[in-house]
Design an enzyme around this catalytic site. Structure first.
Site, PDB file in Angstrom:
ATOM      1  N   ASP A 159       0.022   7.881   3.326  1.00  0.00           N
ATOM      2  CA  ASP A 159       1.292   6.997   3.039  1.00  0.00           C
ATOM      3  C   ASP A 159       2.923   7.907   3.584  1.00  0.00           C
ATOM      4  O   ASP A 159       3.143   8.262   2.297  1.00  0.00           O
ATOM      5  CB  ASP A 159       0.922   7.071   1.251  1.00  0.00           C
ATOM      6  CG  ASP A 159       1.344   4.999   0.832  1.00  0.00           C
ATOM      7  OD1 ASP A 159       2.386   4.976   2.032  1.00  0.00           O
ATOM      8  OD2 ASP A 159       0.624   5.197  -0.010  1.00  0.00           O
ATOM      9  N   ASP A 210       6.040   2.973   3.307  1.00  0.00           N
ATOM     10  CA  ASP A 210       5.876   2.091   2.174  1.00  0.00           C
ATOM     11  C   ASP A 210       7.507   1.205   2.442  1.00  0.00           C
ATOM     12  O   ASP A 210       8.108   1.960   3.451  1.00  0.00           O
ATOM     13  CB  ASP A 210       6.348   3.347   1.175  1.00  0.00           C
ATOM     14  CG  ASP A 210       6.921   2.724  -0.013  1.00  0.00           C
ATOM     15  OD1 ASP A 210       5.841   1.577  -1.259  1.00  0.00           O
ATOM     16  OD2 ASP A 210       7.924   2.799  -0.723  1.00  0.00           O
ATOM     17  N   GLU A 240       3.877  -1.818   5.754  1.00  0.00           N
ATOM     18  CA  GLU A 240       4.399  -2.765   4.335  1.00  0.00           C
ATOM     19  C   GLU A 240       5.446  -3.376   4.817  1.00  0.00           C
ATOM     20  O   GLU A 240       6.683  -2.930   4.860  1.00  0.00           O
ATOM     21  CB  GLU A 240       4.355  -1.975   3.155  1.00  0.00           C
ATOM     22  CG  GLU A 240       4.357  -2.725   1.891  1.00  0.00           C
ATOM     23  CD  GLU A 240       4.640  -1.913   0.149  1.00  0.00           C
ATOM     24  OE1 GLU A 240       4.593  -2.607  -0.690  1.00  0.00           O
ATOM     25  OE2 GLU A 240       5.651  -1.038   0.124  1.00  0.00           O
ATOM     26  N   HIS A 243      -2.549  -0.601  -5.449  1.00  0.00           N
ATOM     27  CA  HIS A 243      -1.883   0.190  -7.136  1.00  0.00           C
ATOM     28  C   HIS A 243      -0.834  -0.828  -7.600  1.00  0.00           C
ATOM     29  O   HIS A 243       0.490  -0.066  -8.419  1.00  0.00           O
ATOM     30  CB  HIS A 243      -1.650   1.749  -6.029  1.00  0.00           C
ATOM     31  CG  HIS A 243      -0.312   1.824  -4.830  1.00  0.00           C
ATOM     32  ND1 HIS A 243      -0.851   1.180  -3.902  1.00  0.00           N
ATOM     33  CD2 HIS A 243       0.566   1.787  -5.243  1.00  0.00           C
ATOM     34  CE1 HIS A 243       0.269   1.505  -3.504  1.00  0.00           C
ATOM     35  NE2 HIS A 243       1.653   1.511  -4.348  1.00  0.00           N
ATOM     36  N   ASP A 244      -0.436  -1.933  -6.565  1.00  0.00           N
ATOM     37  CA  ASP A 244       0.994  -2.487  -7.313  1.00  0.00           C
ATOM     38  C   ASP A 244       0.546  -4.159  -7.793  1.00  0.00           C
ATOM     39  O   ASP A 244       1.504  -5.095  -8.577  1.00  0.00           O
ATOM     40  CB  ASP A 244       2.032  -2.941  -6.918  1.00  0.00           C
ATOM     41  CG  ASP A 244       2.918  -1.443  -6.046  1.00  0.00           C
ATOM     42  OD1 ASP A 244       2.815  -0.892  -6.529  1.00  0.00           O
ATOM     43  OD2 ASP A 244       2.751  -1.581  -4.793  1.00  0.00           O
TER      44      ASP A 244
HETATM   45  C1  NOJ Z   1       5.725  -0.212  -2.542  1.00  0.00           C
HETATM   46  C2  NOJ Z   1       4.629   1.107  -3.509  1.00  0.00           C
HETATM   47  O1  NOJ Z   1       3.527  -0.044  -3.040  1.00  0.00           O
HETATM   48  C3  NOJ Z   1       5.690   0.701  -4.835  1.00  0.00           C
HETATM   49  O2  NOJ Z   1       4.071   1.177  -5.643  1.00  0.00           O
HETATM   50  C4  NOJ Z   1       6.212   1.873  -4.787  1.00  0.00           C
HETATM   51  O3  NOJ Z   1       6.660   1.632  -6.526  1.00  0.00           O
HETATM   52  C5  NOJ Z   1       7.821   0.919  -4.198  1.00  0.00           C
HETATM   53  N1  NOJ Z   1       6.937   0.828  -2.923  1.00  0.00           N
HETATM   54  C6  NOJ Z   1       8.823   2.035  -3.873  1.00  0.00           C
HETATM   55  O4  NOJ Z   1       8.294   3.416  -3.422  1.00  0.00           O
END
Ligand code: NOJ
Length: 567
Positions: free
Chosen positions: A107, A212, A275, A342-343
């Site tokens: 990542d 990211d 992403e 994870h979000d």
């Molecule tokens: C996206 C990530 O998936 C998330 O977990 C993170 O908090 C933010 N980007 C900031 O890096």
């Protein structure tokens, strides 16, 4: 194109591990690299080929939780968070993955660092420090500079995107949380450093990168105010009447993407998935142009898209999503099939915590054209936890602290959670105390979900009708069937078929011969029957091991059943 000549990543299934929550080898309640290494055989046996790790790089996780982002705020891109292990452990991890014929994806959080990164520490120390320009510093508005330089909003929409720093009386820009200052990509030194970091990990053996918030790298060079829009929210992430034009999906990010791709291609056989939150038309731009041999060489290889996470369990809705993916990402491009990360609220909790629906969801994910992403625990049906805001660790939850619990509970019903701890609870390995994640008696960093006794790897491995075994069956068949892992997709139209049926054909060319598979998915809680359009079909795999024997005239599917047939 003959499927035999496709690169490995065009056929792969990705499994995402959140290192903090996978396996704790030391008994301190926090997952670590040695723990993950001890589970590589499980992952191999599951049948995925690629593992993506949320960041395990150095990051200030020793600070209180609300002051860091559990790895998404890096303080050294070339070192490992001691809580997770050492560089030797990473080498062992890479070796362990490769020796099992699997691949590793890291990542890359390129947009911002931690405020603890020595670069930022130097940058904030004085206006003429050589690192000053590595971040985005501006004077505040006149007369006294105590107002932010402009009206930009952070991606996380609540609060401002600028933070005032007393020591030098200027503001720094942060697209995410205030402890995540954005790097200044207009500075060539920053670009060089990040490209070299990519090289560093490629040399170490990384097979790819997840990037990211890749759409946030560049902002408007003149720092103009974000214009007013009539939208409350839209695909390009315009928020609360402000356009994101000045801060997200900037054309210069696309230019940098070309440099990044060139760097990646110095090491053949690697890929990157970005992403990017945006409309499909904007996403497409990140993929670059197609060259003569039919490949794309100057963009991202694939885009991590979250549309699937909120698609309801309805044949019509998935048909529409597949249609739009096919329109925007035709060969050589392809979409991702992501149902959690994870979000996000865990998918199973968006579909009534129902295992049968989860099996059908897996059947779609592993048979539609695209790159599937399985978030750890999804394969055993791990649910979203319910964690009160007063107990949350997640910095995002703290950021939204003014939002009361009853509103949080309400929006979670619509699949949105302000507390990401709820989808990050420890992996459930067995029925013991702490679910086998940590030894009994240890205090795990987040509590183990209360369904862990019935909902865990050990129990599900023994049950042929479990979700885990359903995943394994589909993963195996997907790997063995070229049509499924890399073929084209076309809907099968069957006269008078029930509305809840989604049927498609996958077709590949292997050594000049056609390879086909036919997928039938029943998005309803009722049995359905319909005309069988195939000659002498055989069942390759089903979500249930009790699937109805095939009859040459009709196909019968049980509630939420999904099957793959061949002729
Ligand atoms: C996206 C990530 O998936 C998330 O977990 C993170 O908090 C933010 N980007 C900031 O890096």
């Amino acid at each position: 194109m003959d499927s035999e000549s496709l690169p490995w990543w065009k056929k792969t299934v990705v499994y995402q591990i959140y290192p903090r929550s996978y396996m704790d080898s030391t008994g301190n309640g926090i997952g670590d690299l040695k723990g993950i290494i001890s589970k590589l055989d499980y992952i191999k046996d599951l049948g995925v080929e690629t593992i993506w790790f949320s960041p395990f790089f150095k990051s200030p996780t020793d600070k209180p939780y609300k002051e860091h982002d559990c790895g998404y705020d890096i303080s050294d891109y070339r070192d490992i968070n001691p809580e997770y292990g050492t560089m030797d452990d990473v080498d062992e991890l890479i070796k362990g993955i490769h020796s099992r014929g699997m691949k590793i994806v890291l990542d890359m959080v390129m947009n911002h660092t931690s405020i603890e990164h020595p670069w930022f520490q130097k940058s904030r120390s004085s206006k003429d420090n050589p690192r000053r320009d590595w971040y985005i510093w501006r004077d505040g508005k006149k007369p006294n500079g105590k107002k932010p330089p402009n009206n930009w909003r952070p991606m996380i929409f609540l609060g401002g995107a600028w933070k005032y720093d007393e020591s030098t009386e200027q503001w720094y820009y942060h697209c995410f949380l205030p402890f995540q200052p954005d790097l200044n990509y207009r500075n060539p030194e920053v670009q060089k450093e990040m490209l070299d970091t990519v090289r560093f990990w490629l040399k170490k053996g990384a097979d790819g990168f997840r990037l990211d918030i890749f759409n946030a790298l560049f902002e408007d060079a003149e720092f103009r105010d974000a214009p007013f829009t009539f939208t409350i929210a839209n695909g390009d992430m315009d928020l609360l009447f402000k356009s994101s034009k000045m801060t997200l999906n900037h054309p210069d990010t696309l230019e940098f993407c070309k440099k990044l791709r060139k760097t990646l291609d110095e090491y053949p056989g690697k890929f990157m998935v970005g992403e990017v939150g945006a409309s499909l038309a904007t996403l497409k731009k990140y993929l670059g142009e197609v060259v003569e041999d039919g490949t794309n060489t100057n963009g991202l290889n694939v885009i991590f898209d979250l549309r699937s996470t909120s698609t309801p369990m309805k044949a019509k809705k998935f048909k529409k999503l597949i249609e739009s993916y096919e329109r925007w990402f035709p060969e050589p491009f392809f979409p991702t099939w992501v149902f959690g990360n994870h979000d996000q609220v865990r998918r199973i909790s968006k579909i009534d915590n129902d295992i049968e629906q989860a099996k059908l969801n897996a059947a779609l994910q592993l048979t539609a054209r695209g790159m599937p992403y399985i978030y750890y625990g999804e394969e055993i049906g791990m649910r979203n936890a319910k964690i009160h805001k007063s107990e949350s660790k997640d910095a995002v939850s703290h950021h939204f602290k003014i939002i009361p619990q009853f509103i949080r509970n309400f929006i979670t019903r619509f699949g949105v959670s302000l507390n990401r701890d709820e989808c990050r609870t420890p992996m459930q390995w067995n029925s013991a105390e702490n679910a086998g994640f940590s030894p009994p008696g240890a205090e795990t960093w987040l509590s183990v979900n209360n369904t862990s006794e019935e909902n865990n790897v050990e129990v599900e491995e023994k049950d042929p009708e479990s979700l885990l075994n359903c995943y394994k069956r589909f993963l195996k068949v997907r790997k063995e069937t070229t049509a499924l892992n890399s073929g084209s997709i076309n809907f099968i139209e069957i006269k008078k078929s029930p509305k809840s049926l989604l049927a498609y054909e996958r077709k590949a060319i292997v050594n000049n011969k056609e390879d086909k598979a036919f997928v039938f998915l029943n998005f309803s809680r009722k049995n359905i029957r319909f005309h069988n359009p195939l000659k002498n079909p055989k069942v390759l795999v089903s979500t249930s091991i009790k699937t109805e024997p095939l009859d040459n005239a009709q196909i019968v599917l049980m509630p939420w059943e999904g099957i793959v047939l061949i002729e």
